[in-house]
Design an enzyme around this catalytic site. Structure first.
Site, PDB file in Angstrom:
ATOM      1  N   GLU A  79      82.116  78.337  45.292  1.00  6.32           N
ATOM      2  CA  GLU A  79      82.712  79.503  44.540  1.00  6.32           C
ATOM      3  C   GLU A  79      84.294  79.450  44.928  1.00  6.32           C
ATOM      4  O   GLU A  79      84.469  78.739  46.036  1.00  6.32           O
ATOM      5  CB  GLU A  79      82.086  80.789  45.265  1.00  6.32           C
ATOM      6  CG  GLU A  79      80.796  81.169  44.798  1.00  6.32           C
ATOM      7  CD  GLU A  79      80.369  82.634  45.446  1.00  6.32           C
ATOM      8  OE1 GLU A  79      80.419  82.900  46.573  1.00  6.32           O
ATOM      9  OE2 GLU A  79      80.294  83.443  44.530  1.00  6.32           O
ATOM     10  N   GLU A 100      78.595  83.273  35.153  1.00  6.68           N
ATOM     11  CA  GLU A 100      78.302  84.454  35.911  1.00  6.68           C
ATOM     12  C   GLU A 100      78.775  85.685  35.298  1.00  6.68           C
ATOM     13  O   GLU A 100      79.891  85.705  34.901  1.00  6.68           O
ATOM     14  CB  GLU A 100      78.682  84.183  37.218  1.00  6.68           C
ATOM     15  CG  GLU A 100      78.243  85.452  38.115  1.00  6.68           C
ATOM     16  CD  GLU A 100      78.896  85.402  39.623  1.00  6.68           C
ATOM     17  OE1 GLU A 100      79.530  84.284  39.870  1.00  6.68           O
ATOM     18  OE2 GLU A 100      78.562  86.347  40.591  1.00  6.68           O
TER      19      GLU A 100
HETATM   20  P1  C2E Z   1      80.661  87.617  43.387  1.00 10.75           P
HETATM   21  O1  C2E Z   1      79.435  87.520  43.021  1.00 10.75           O
HETATM   22  O2  C2E Z   1      80.717  86.570  44.833  1.00 10.75           O
HETATM   23  O3  C2E Z   1      81.433  86.967  42.589  1.00 10.75           O
HETATM   24  C1  C2E Z   1      82.709  86.107  42.827  1.00 10.75           C
HETATM   25  C2  C2E Z   1      83.936  86.919  42.720  1.00 10.75           C
HETATM   26  O4  C2E Z   1      84.836  86.174  43.006  1.00 10.75           O
HETATM   27  C3  C2E Z   1      84.262  87.682  41.587  1.00 10.75           C
HETATM   28  O5  C2E Z   1      85.228  88.793  41.858  1.00 10.75           O
HETATM   29  C4  C2E Z   1      85.232  86.506  40.917  1.00 10.75           C
HETATM   30  O6  C2E Z   1      86.202  87.084  40.134  1.00 10.75           O
HETATM   31  C5  C2E Z   1      85.873  86.134  42.395  1.00 10.75           C
HETATM   32  N1  C2E Z   1      86.651  84.941  41.971  1.00 10.75           N
HETATM   33  C6  C2E Z   1      86.038  83.859  40.998  1.00 10.75           C
HETATM   34  N2  C2E Z   1      86.766  82.567  41.244  1.00 10.75           N
HETATM   35  C7  C2E Z   1      87.540  83.042  42.137  1.00 10.75           C
HETATM   36  C8  C2E Z   1      88.741  82.269  42.645  1.00 10.75           C
HETATM   37  O7  C2E Z   1      88.813  80.952  42.424  1.00 10.75           O
HETATM   38  N3  C2E Z   1      89.400  82.725  43.808  1.00 10.75           N
HETATM   39  C9  C2E Z   1      89.119  83.934  43.859  1.00 10.75           C
HETATM   40  N4  C2E Z   1      90.044  84.389  45.082  1.00 10.75           N
HETATM   41  N5  C2E Z   1      88.394  84.798  43.653  1.00 10.75           N
HETATM   42  C10 C2E Z   1      87.501  84.147  42.482  1.00 10.75           C
HETATM   43  P2  C2E Z   1      84.792  90.196  41.305  1.00 10.75           P
HETATM   44  O8  C2E Z   1      84.462  90.042  39.729  1.00 10.75           O
HETATM   45  O9  C2E Z   1      85.861  91.107  41.683  1.00 10.75           O
HETATM   46  O10 C2E Z   1      83.324  90.493  42.022  1.00 10.75           O
HETATM   47  C11 C2E Z   1      83.389  90.881  43.389  1.00 10.75           C
HETATM   48  C12 C2E Z   1      82.056  90.926  43.839  1.00 10.75           C
HETATM   49  O11 C2E Z   1      81.415  92.314  43.338  1.00 10.75           O
HETATM   50  C13 C2E Z   1      80.991  89.968  43.215  1.00 10.75           C
HETATM   51  O12 C2E Z   1      81.129  88.777  44.201  1.00 10.75           O
HETATM   52  C14 C2E Z   1      79.854  90.575  43.565  1.00 10.75           C
HETATM   53  O13 C2E Z   1      79.142  90.341  44.568  1.00 10.75           O
HETATM   54  C15 C2E Z   1      79.966  92.030  43.178  1.00 10.75           C
HETATM   55  N6  C2E Z   1      79.563  92.211  41.681  1.00 10.75           N
HETATM   56  C16 C2E Z   1      80.045  91.891  40.598  1.00 10.75           C
HETATM   57  N7  C2E Z   1      79.342  92.112  39.316  1.00 10.75           N
HETATM   58  C17 C2E Z   1      78.314  92.757  39.921  1.00 10.75           C
HETATM   59  C18 C2E Z   1      77.108  93.297  39.154  1.00 10.75           C
HETATM   60  O14 C2E Z   1      76.869  93.441  38.284  1.00 10.75           O
HETATM   61  N8  C2E Z   1      76.159  94.035  40.152  1.00 10.75           N
HETATM   62  C19 C2E Z   1      76.198  93.639  41.524  1.00 10.75           C
HETATM   63  N9  C2E Z   1      75.511  94.258  42.415  1.00 10.75           N
HETATM   64  N10 C2E Z   1      77.443  93.279  42.125  1.00 10.75           N
HETATM   65  C20 C2E Z   1      78.375  93.010  41.471  1.00 10.75           C
HETATM   66 MG    MG Z   2      78.023  86.616  42.443  1.00  8.32          MG
HETATM   67 MG    MG Z   3      80.000  85.159  45.670  1.00  8.99          MG
END
Ligand code: C2E
Ligand code: MG
Ligand code: MG
Length: 569
Positions: free
Chosen positions: A521, A344
């Protein structure tokens, strides 16, 4: 050529007399003591008295036997002007015999004939002109729907009060929440009626110390108060907010109106109109951005928040232009084998001064400033290039990109996606797109069609953060998703909480029935992984396997895995 015959004095007199009789303007002749001597027919018609009645009576006394004080002053004024300058003109409200008041423009001039002084008066009825002027004034100064003073009047009253007042002057700006939704659901005419009811209710409140209740148009209102202590307005605003809790009835519809209110006051927030108004408006914007339906008093913190968000917007635009957004990659794992099945892409902002930032710090700003499509393009381009690099290394993979459903409506979206495949020689199956449940819910009808187009292009689709929106499980069948990603909030409690366990099990059963694959997730422990595997979950992501990593680290993971496979074969 005919012979020119000069006019005789007699004919001239007769002509002038007839002209005076037929003139549109009323004419009267007064003696030196302002008593009527003669009037023309127009004057008779205008005031309703015959010449015979008027002759010998003093100007002004035709309706009453003696003059009122006000009239006496006017007459004295006319007399002294005529005595000093021989001419006087002014506008007067003139009473007629029939009780009407005519707005007139009158001119008086002195004429001496054979040593005798006469005063000639000419009267023009300007009632129509005044009415037109009043109409124009009304249009310029009052709202046409509510009849309330408009912004212009509010501003001039406020500046007057600021100059005169020895007390504290309070500016209140308020808007009706969800006004656009009301207009689109009820229609403009009904909303105007609603606004009229609303204004009538505010008027009935008869608020203390209110100087002006103004309508700036649409859902936009202002109040101006003066108190010995500005905080005394709180009680009036409480009454206003409580009034909104009573529903409005509009053609069998029950409607609740909520309002957002911003307050500033002199002297605390300045003594200049413009500054005070801006501060009340900033307070109003602030409360609207925080959900509305409340009162916000201006304070410096609001300024800081606004300037922060303005700075963020400027920085985000530069970041887009300078490609400061980069993807980090988190592997998706086949739970049974531990093998990487894809990645991802998660955006990170390589901020020039603040270092690497996570989406929580800027993704709302991206959406609010309508930069989602630009961000998507940047992420998708880098992702496509990465896939091409891996492909060249013999590491065929897929990468999943996050998207906000609003991006699909961008006119360039589908062109961009198609060009991606041809330019970078990647297969549509190598690109997955995930959308969150909540962004989907807001754009129900159009998104369904757009997802179908993406599916037709060969792109796999995933529903992100499943279980966090308002969705019922049954709506899932309406969408062409290939994957459902169960939100990490369920996974974190799955081992100890029976309810969460049961929910995850139900999602797995439903997904099987709908022929969709499930990705869990946020797997952080071995126990979670084991349990998920036991209840039939095939794929997972989480810190237990790997955090999101740079492209280089992701490449290293893949090459290491490839080596392992080679060793085992
Ligand atoms: P998401 O798409 O649900 O991505 C999963 C988030 O959970 C990611 O946070 C990831 O780093 C985090 N995560 C993964 N494994 C674990 C785990 O075991 N425990 C915990 N506590 N967290 C975990 P991240 O990278 O901070 O992204 C947060 C959200 O921001 C994403 O949720 C997504 O909704 C959004 N996002 C990220 N990249 C993009 C993008 O390029 N475009 C858009 N529109 N939204 C984005
Ligand atoms: Mg996602
Ligand atoms: Mg998610």
């Amino acid at each position: 050529m005919s012979i020119f015959t000069p006019i005789t004095e007699l004919i001239k007199q007769q002509l002038l007399t007839q002209l005076c009789e037929n003139l549109e303007d009323a004419i009267f002749i007064l003696d030196a003591n302002l008593r009527y001597m003669s009037v023309n027919a127009t004057y008779e018609i205008m005031i309703g008295y015959h010449e015979a009645f008027l002759v010998g009576r003093p100007l002004g006394i035709y309706a009453a036997e003696f003059l009122a004080e006000k009239e006496r002053i006017i007459l004295n004024n006319i007399a002294s002007n005529l005595e000093n300058g021989g001419f006087y003109e002014n506008n007067f409200a003139m009473a007629t015999r029939y009780g009407q008041t005519l707005n007139c423009h009158m001119t008086f001039r002195n004429i001496f004939i054979e040593g005798t002084l006469y005063h000639i008066g000419m009267v023009r009825d300007i009632s129509a002109v005044i009415k037109d002027k009043e109409k124009v004034d009304h249009l310029l100064n009052y709202d046409q729907i509510t009849g309330l003073p408009n912004r212009k009047v509010f501003l001039s009253q406020t500046s007057e009060l600021l100059l005169e007042s020895y007390q504290e002057v309070v500016l209140v700006r308020f808007n009706i929440d969800r006004y656009r939704t009301l207009v689109s659901t009820l229609g403009t005419n009904n909303v105007n009626t609603l606004i009229e009811h609303f204004v009538a209710r505010v008027r009935q409140l008869d608020m203390d110390n209110l100087h002006c209740f103004s309508h700036f148009g649409g859902d936009d209102f202002a109040l101006l108060f003066e108190f010995s202590d500005a905080h005394m307005v709180r009680h009036q605003l409480d009454i206003l907010m409580q009034m909104c809790e009573r529903p409005f009835l509009l053609k069998d519809n029950i409607i609740y109106l909520h309002i957002s209110v911003g307050v500033s006051y002199f002297p605390e927030h300045g003594n200049q109109l413009a500054g005070l108004l801006t501060k009340a408006e900033k307070a109003l914007d602030h409360i609207k951005q925080h959900g509305g339906d409340d009162v916000c008093w201006y304070h410096e913190g609001i300024n800081a928040a606004t300037s922060n968000s303005l700075q963020l917007e400027a920085e985000l635009r530069i970041a887009i232009d300078e490609c400061q957004f980069i993807p980090h990659y988190q592997p998706k794992i086949a739970l049974a084998t531990g093998a990487i099945t894809g990645f991802e892409a998660l955006v990170r902002w390589q901020h020039p001064t603040r270092g690497l930032l996570n989406p929580i710090e800027f993704i709302d700003g991206i959406i609010k400033n309508k930069l989602s499509f630009e961000l998507f393009c940047q992420m998708a381009l880098q992702t496509a290039k990465q896939l091409a690099i891996w492909e060249a290394m013999g590491l065929t993979q897929h990468i999943c990109i996050n998207a906000d459903a609003a991006e699909f409506s961008h006119p360039e979206f589908f062109n961009f996606i198609s060009s991606l495949f041809t330019k970078h020689y990647i297969h549509p199956h190598q690109l997955h797109i995930e959308v969150t449940e909540s962004s989907l819910m807001l754009r129900h009808a159009s998104v369904k069609k757009q997802l179908a187009v993406l599916k037709d292009l060969g792109i796999y689709l995933a529903l992100d953060d499943f279980g966090t929106g308002y969705a019922s499980l049954s709506y899932l069948q309406e969408y062409p998703f290939d994957f459902i990603k169960i939100d990490k909030s369920f996974i974190s409690k799955i081992v100890d909480d029976h309810t969460q366990h049961a929910i995850v099990k139900a999602i797995l059963d439903l997904a099987t029935a709908l022929d969709m694959k499930v990705i869990a997730e946020g797997i952080e422990t071995e126990a979670q992984r084991d349990l998920l595997l036991k209840i039939g979950c095939t794929y997972g992501q989480g810190y237990w396997f790997s955090r999101p990593v740079t492209a280089e680290a992701a490449t290293a993971m893949l090459t290491q895995e490839q080596k392992k496979i080679h060793l085992n074969t």
